[in-house]
Design an enzyme around this catalytic site. Structure first.
Site, PDB file in Angstrom:
ATOM      1  N   ARG A  82       1.608  -3.194   3.331  1.00 42.80           N
ATOM      2  CA  ARG A  82       2.009  -4.430   2.722  1.00 42.80           C
ATOM      3  C   ARG A  82       2.847  -3.847   2.637  1.00 42.80           C
ATOM      4  NH1 ARG A  82      -0.121  -8.831  -1.585  1.00 42.80           N
ATOM      5  NH2 ARG A  82      -0.827  -7.750  -2.295  1.00 42.80           N
ATOM      6  N   ASP A  83       3.700  -2.795   2.254  1.00 40.66           N
ATOM      7  CA  ASP A  83       4.892  -1.993   1.278  1.00 40.66           C
ATOM      8  C   ASP A  83       5.698  -1.136   1.866  1.00 40.66           C
ATOM      9  OD1 ASP A  83       7.334  -2.523  -0.049  1.00 40.66           O
ATOM     10  OD2 ASP A  83       6.348  -1.452  -2.014  1.00 40.66           O
ATOM     11  N   VAL A  84       5.351  -0.613   3.222  1.00 37.72           N
ATOM     12  CA  VAL A  84       5.527   0.219   4.301  1.00 37.72           C
ATOM     13  C   VAL A  84       7.653   0.119   3.984  1.00 37.72           C
ATOM     14  CG1 VAL A  84       6.356   1.188   6.228  1.00 37.72           C
ATOM     15  CG2 VAL A  84       4.502   0.423   5.659  1.00 37.72           C
TER      16      VAL A  84
END
Length: 290
Positions: A82-84
């Site tokens: 969710r936060d690549v």
């Protein structure tokens, strides 16, 4: 707590390892393995770090994709990062890429569900359009974000840069226009001049375009992305000198020679954990002595 819970479930050579933590009264500390070369972002723009060669950049993309692939497939329930982003892809002393920061991660939906309904969280510029508009999180949301990362790797610029002309502010919109016109070579990082073969550039652009498809169902899995990136890595281009940095392929890590598997379970990671911990605490002692 999310970070600790997630990292306690798995261990992989391309995920930053959890060494320990403290949660007592007002002290909340998480200790990770030491990543001596900082983040991928540091090497692409905004710092005085030496530039990475094309081969090094491809190797880092492959490593990060392996980490994400393990998250998506390495347990009974997939983990959606969710936060690549480039700031969350860290590099060790040999420029091996490891995915970090699992504070926003979510487990994948149940078998009878297609998505996880959740408030939108992440980093501006990397959001999956479907997730942004529908608040429906899927594994392919990570794939979209990774496509943005690959454009950063290719172009050597931030995903959002307000200092540029309006049509160039958003990296994805700007780069996709060049890709659609067949003019991707015009936006390649100047530091890569003469290093990228046309065939390598074309295939890399095709992978990115598939990752950035508007609808998740049209995007490849991370496993597919990984396979294609490895094929691009085989298309060897010319390499320039990069000072103290050298290609991942040029390093022979004694630890890797004894562990040939690309991924391993928590139960088989004892030796690796000990190796990482010794380096970390040695670094902590050095810092304390200063």
């Amino acid at each position: 707590m999310t970070e600790i819970e997630m990292l306690s479930q798995f261990r992989h050579r391309h995920l930053v390892s959890l060494i320990g933590y403290c949660d007592e009264q007002n002290e909340m500390i998480i200790i990770y393995e030491y990543m001596g070369n900082g983040s991928l972002k540091d090497y692409l723009y905004g710092s005085d770090f030496p530039s990475l060669s094309w081969r090094q950049r491809l190797g880092i993309c492959v490593g990060a994709a392996k980490g994400l692939h393990y998250l998506h497939t390495g347990s009974t329930k997939a983990i959606i990062h969710r936060d690549v982003k480039t700031a969350n892809i860290l590099l060790d002393e040999n420029l091996m890429a490891k995915v970090a920061d699992f504070g926003l991660s979510k487990t994948s939906p149940e078998i009878d569900q297609t998505h996880v309904s959740t408030a939108v969280k992440g980093s501006f510029g990397y959001f999956d359009p479907e997730y942004l508009t529908r608040q429906q999180l899927i594994e392919k949301s990570d794939v979209y974000s990774f496509g943005v990362v690959m454009f950063e790797v290719l172009c050597g610029r931030p995903v959002i840069d307000p200092s540029l002309p309006r049509e160039s502010v958003n990296l994805v919109e700007w780069a996709m226009k060049s890709h659609n016109k067949g003019q991707l070579e015009e936006i390649v990082d100047p530091c890569l001049a003469g290093q990228v073969k046309p065939e390598s550039l074309r295939k890399f652009g095709e992978i990115i375009a598939k990752c950035l498809a508007e609808h998740g169902v049209d995007r490849p899995t991370v496993g597919d992305v990984l396979w294609n990136l490895e094929s691009v890595l085989q298309l060897k281009g010319s390499e320039g000198s990069n000072g103290r940095l050298s290609s991942q392929a040029d390093h022979v890590n004694p630890l890797e020679t004894s562990v040939s598997l690309a991924e391993f379970s928590m139960g088989s990671a004892g030796d690796l954990a000990g190796f990482s911990m010794s380096k970390v605490f040695a670094q902590m002692v050095k810092e304390d002595m200063r």
